[in-house]
Design a protein around this motif. Sequence first.
Motif, PDB file in Angstrom:
ATOM      1  N   SER A   1      23.514 -52.424  15.203  1.00 10.86           N
ATOM      2  CA  SER A   1      24.296 -51.664  14.229  1.00 10.86           C
ATOM      3  C   SER A   1      24.301 -52.372  12.871  1.00 10.86           C
ATOM      4  CB  SER A   1      25.729 -51.478  14.745  1.00 10.86           C
ATOM      5  OG  SER A   1      26.497 -50.763  13.822  1.00 10.86           O
ATOM      6  N   ASP A   2      24.480 -53.695  12.882  1.00 12.12           N
ATOM      7  CA  ASP A   2      24.413 -54.480  11.638  1.00 12.12           C
ATOM      8  C   ASP A   2      23.065 -54.285  10.961  1.00 12.12           C
ATOM      9  OD1 ASP A   2      26.920 -55.624  12.116  1.00 12.12           O
ATOM     10  OD2 ASP A   2      26.120 -57.596  12.689  1.00 12.12           O
ATOM     11  N   ALA A   3      21.997 -54.395  11.744  1.00 12.08           N
ATOM     12  CA  ALA A   3      20.640 -54.272  11.195  1.00 12.08           C
ATOM     13  C   ALA A   3      20.406 -52.871  10.639  1.00 12.08           C
ATOM     14  CB  ALA A   3      19.608 -54.600  12.275  1.00 12.08           C
ATOM     15  N   ARG A   4      20.874 -51.863  11.348  1.00 11.41           N
ATOM     16  CA  ARG A   4      20.714 -50.483  10.889  1.00 11.41           C
ATOM     17  C   ARG A   4      21.405 -50.293   9.538  1.00 11.41           C
ATOM     18  NH1 ARG A   4      21.877 -47.908  15.573  1.00 11.41           N
ATOM     19  NH2 ARG A   4      19.698 -47.536  15.998  1.00 11.41           N
ATOM     20  N   ALA A   5      22.625 -50.809   9.411  1.00 12.01           N
ATOM     21  CA  ALA A   5      23.368 -50.688   8.149  1.00 12.01           C
ATOM     22  C   ALA A   5      22.683 -51.479   7.028  1.00 12.01           C
ATOM     23  CB  ALA A   5      24.806 -51.173   8.345  1.00 12.01           C
ATOM     24  N   PHE A   6      22.177 -52.659   7.343  1.00 13.14           N
ATOM     25  CA  PHE A   6      21.495 -53.490   6.355  1.00 13.14           C
ATOM     26  C   PHE A   6      20.231 -52.797   5.845  1.00 13.14           C
ATOM     27  CE2 PHE A   6      18.693 -57.197   5.330  1.00 13.14           C
ATOM     28  CZ  PHE A   6      19.438 -57.676   4.252  1.00 13.14           C
ATOM     29  N   LEU A   7      19.454 -52.222   6.751  1.00 15.89           N
ATOM     30  CA  LEU A   7      18.248 -51.506   6.356  1.00 15.89           C
ATOM     31  C   LEU A   7      18.600 -50.288   5.497  1.00 15.89           C
ATOM     32  CD1 LEU A   7      16.331 -51.743   9.745  1.00 15.89           C
ATOM     33  CD2 LEU A   7      15.648 -52.842   7.591  1.00 15.89           C
ATOM     34  N   LYS A   8      19.628 -49.557   5.888  1.00 18.46           N
ATOM     35  CA  LYS A   8      20.051 -48.381   5.125  1.00 18.46           C
ATOM     36  C   LYS A   8      20.475 -48.774   3.716  1.00 18.46           C
ATOM     37  CE  LYS A   8      23.030 -44.366   5.204  1.00 18.46           C
ATOM     38  NZ  LYS A   8      24.014 -43.598   5.959  1.00 18.46           N
ATOM     39  N   ALA A   9      21.208 -49.868   3.592  1.00 21.07           N
ATOM     40  CA  ALA A   9      21.660 -50.332   2.277  1.00 21.07           C
ATOM     41  C   ALA A   9      20.488 -50.693   1.363  1.00 21.07           C
ATOM     42  CB  ALA A   9      22.595 -51.530   2.433  1.00 21.07           C
ATOM     43  N   GLN A  10      19.366 -51.053   1.964  1.00 21.07           N
ATOM     44  CA  GLN A  10      18.170 -51.384   1.191  1.00 21.07           C
ATOM     45  C   GLN A  10      17.285 -50.161   0.928  1.00 21.07           C
ATOM     46  OE1 GLN A  10      16.193 -55.242   2.318  1.00 21.07           O
ATOM     47  NE2 GLN A  10      17.495 -54.907   4.110  1.00 21.07           N
ATOM     48  N   GLY A  11      17.694 -49.006   1.438  1.00 23.44           N
ATOM     49  CA  GLY A  11      16.905 -47.797   1.258  1.00 23.44           C
ATOM     50  C   GLY A  11      15.705 -47.718   2.184  1.00 23.44           C
ATOM     51  N   ILE A  12      15.764 -48.447   3.291  1.00 20.12           N
ATOM     52  CA  ILE A  12      14.671 -48.454   4.260  1.00 20.12           C
ATOM     53  C   ILE A  12      15.060 -47.551   5.429  1.00 20.12           C
ATOM     54  CG2 ILE A  12      13.291 -49.880   5.822  1.00 20.12           C
ATOM     55  CD1 ILE A  12      13.953 -52.265   3.941  1.00 20.12           C
ATOM     56  N   ASN A  13      14.195 -46.591   5.755  1.00 21.69           N
ATOM     57  CA  ASN A  13      14.566 -45.643   6.807  1.00 21.69           C
ATOM     58  C   ASN A  13      14.196 -46.104   8.218  1.00 21.69           C
ATOM     59  OD1 ASN A  13      11.841 -45.275   6.613  1.00 21.69           O
ATOM     60  ND2 ASN A  13      11.925 -43.086   6.129  1.00 21.69           N
ATOM     61  N   GLN A  14      13.872 -47.358   8.378  1.00 21.62           N
ATOM     62  CA  GLN A  14      13.627 -47.917   9.713  1.00 21.62           C
ATOM     63  C   GLN A  14      14.950 -47.967  10.478  1.00 21.62           C
ATOM     64  OE1 GLN A  14      11.995 -51.884   9.573  1.00 21.62           O
ATOM     65  NE2 GLN A  14      11.505 -51.917  11.739  1.00 21.62           N
ATOM     66  N   TRP A  15      14.942 -47.561  11.729  1.00 22.62           N
ATOM     67  CA  TRP A  15      16.092 -47.591  12.634  1.00 22.62           C
ATOM     68  C   TRP A  15      17.243 -46.698  12.161  1.00 22.62           C
ATOM     69  CZ3 TRP A  15      17.204 -53.227  14.660  1.00 22.62           C
ATOM     70  CH2 TRP A  15      16.086 -53.693  15.366  1.00 22.62           C
ATOM     71  N   GLN A  16      16.965 -45.675  11.379  1.00 23.16           N
ATOM     72  CA  GLN A  16      18.039 -44.833  10.866  1.00 23.16           C
ATOM     73  C   GLN A  16      18.355 -43.657  11.776  1.00 23.16           C
ATOM     74  OE1 GLN A  16      20.055 -45.911   8.286  1.00 23.16           O
ATOM     75  NE2 GLN A  16      18.750 -47.662   8.832  1.00 23.16           N
ATOM     76  N   GLY A  17      17.613 -43.506  12.858  1.00 21.16           N
ATOM     77  CA  GLY A  17      17.940 -42.502  13.868  1.00 21.16           C
ATOM     78  C   GLY A  17      18.753 -43.164  14.967  1.00 21.16           C
ATOM     79  N   THR A  18      18.525 -42.756  16.197  1.00 24.10           N
ATOM     80  CA  THR A  18      19.264 -43.330  17.316  1.00 24.10           C
ATOM     81  C   THR A  18      18.575 -44.553  17.915  1.00 24.10           C
ATOM     82  OG1 THR A  18      18.161 -41.813  18.837  1.00 24.10           O
ATOM     83  CG2 THR A  18      20.293 -41.123  17.928  1.00 24.10           C
ATOM     84  N   TYR A  19      17.284 -44.733  17.604  1.00 20.84           N
ATOM     85  CA  TYR A  19      16.524 -45.873  18.140  1.00 20.84           C
ATOM     86  C   TYR A  19      16.701 -47.088  17.243  1.00 20.84           C
ATOM     87  CZ  TYR A  19      12.649 -48.844  19.453  1.00 20.84           C
ATOM     88  OH  TYR A  19      11.903 -49.909  19.851  1.00 20.84           O
ATOM     89  N   PRO A  20      16.829 -48.266  17.821  1.00 19.20           N
ATOM     90  CA  PRO A  20      16.953 -48.567  19.240  1.00 19.20           C
ATOM     91  C   PRO A  20      18.365 -48.251  19.743  1.00 19.20           C
ATOM     92  CG  PRO A  20      16.852 -50.607  17.970  1.00 19.20           C
ATOM     93  CD  PRO A  20      16.727 -49.477  17.001  1.00 19.20           C
ATOM     94  N   ASP A  21      18.414 -47.644  20.887  1.00 20.05           N
ATOM     95  CA  ASP A  21      19.689 -47.222  21.457  1.00 20.05           C
ATOM     96  C   ASP A  21      20.031 -48.070  22.679  1.00 20.05           C
ATOM     97  OD1 ASP A  21      17.867 -46.273  23.322  1.00 20.05           O
ATOM     98  OD2 ASP A  21      18.257 -44.162  22.894  1.00 20.05           O
ATOM     99  N   GLN A  22      21.202 -47.820  23.235  1.00 20.87           N
ATOM    100  CA  GLN A  22      21.653 -48.611  24.373  1.00 20.87           C
ATOM    101  C   GLN A  22      20.736 -48.467  25.589  1.00 20.87           C
ATOM    102  OE1 GLN A  22      25.832 -49.056  24.886  1.00 20.87           O
ATOM    103  NE2 GLN A  22      25.664 -49.453  27.081  1.00 20.87           N
ATOM    104  N   PRO A  23      20.213 -47.269  25.905  1.00 19.08           N
ATOM    105  CA  PRO A  23      19.276 -47.194  27.025  1.00 19.08           C
ATOM    106  C   PRO A  23      18.032 -48.089  26.830  1.00 19.08           C
ATOM    107  CG  PRO A  23      20.129 -45.020  26.561  1.00 19.08           C
ATOM    108  CD  PRO A  23      20.611 -45.917  25.448  1.00 19.08           C
ATOM    109  N   ALA A  24      17.540 -48.215  25.594  1.00 18.64           N
ATOM    110  CA  ALA A  24      16.389 -49.097  25.342  1.00 18.64           C
ATOM    111  C   ALA A  24      16.768 -50.551  25.599  1.00 18.64           C
ATOM    112  CB  ALA A  24      15.884 -48.923  23.911  1.00 18.64           C
ATOM    113  N   VAL A  25      17.960 -50.941  25.174  1.00 19.31           N
ATOM    114  CA  VAL A  25      18.442 -52.307  25.404  1.00 19.31           C
ATOM    115  C   VAL A  25      18.644 -52.549  26.898  1.00 19.31           C
ATOM    116  CG1 VAL A  25      20.362 -53.901  25.001  1.00 19.31           C
ATOM    117  CG2 VAL A  25      19.458 -52.530  23.103  1.00 19.31           C
ATOM    118  N   GLU A  26      19.257 -51.587  27.580  1.00 19.96           N
ATOM    119  CA  GLU A  26      19.465 -51.723  29.022  1.00 19.96           C
ATOM    120  C   GLU A  26      18.128 -51.847  29.759  1.00 19.96           C
ATOM    121  OE1 GLU A  26      21.811 -48.236  29.810  1.00 19.96           O
ATOM    122  OE2 GLU A  26      23.682 -49.234  29.214  1.00 19.96           O
ATOM    123  N   ALA A  27      17.128 -51.076  29.329  1.00 18.73           N
ATOM    124  CA  ALA A  27      15.805 -51.158  29.958  1.00 18.73           C
ATOM    125  C   ALA A  27      15.186 -52.537  29.715  1.00 18.73           C
ATOM    126  CB  ALA A  27      14.895 -50.051  29.422  1.00 18.73           C
TER     127      ALA A  27
END
Length: 172
Positions: free
Chosen positions: A22-48
């Motif tokens: 979540s921190d990384a997603r917010a940091f990327l968004k603040a920089q105008g980078i659309n990486q990780w701005q959807g649901t990925y990586p999500d909890q199922p990916a982490v659990e896997a």
Amino acid sequence: MPAIYTRQGTAADIPAIMGIISDARAFLKAQGINQWQGTYPDQPAVEADIAQATNRVLVMDGTVVGTASLIVGPDPFYKRIDGDGWVGTADYMMIHRFAASAKVRGQRLSKLFMTSLLSEAYRRGFRDVRIDTHAQNQIMQHVILGNGFQFRGIVYLDEPVPERNAYQLVMQ
């Protein structure tokens, strides 16, 4: 000096890992980078990743402050690469979902974490390590290039902006 080390992630680490993402997603968004701005990586990916024993966490003074996945290839998304292409055909490992907590940003722990992941790959017999990131993610590119990786071209993922800069480190 604080105790800093890397270990395999566990189910108990999931809340901390999701907070880091979540921190990384917010940091990327603040920089105008659309990486990780959807649901990925999500909890199922982490659990896997945890179920497959591929997740690694960076721990500082007992607190999880970084997360990444260290995965044995091949990666289907790495089959097509535009540019110079991969060097060699050896078995390889990949580093995915690499992120650090906002609490430690600026402390240069990402380089230390990356070094630890590379050391594990080497100990496990892999001399080829691959990673990708968004073309605008200059901070991650700095970490990647600062650990000796070389730019190899563009790979294509399944995300809304699928193009990713691809890097490779061939260790001796």
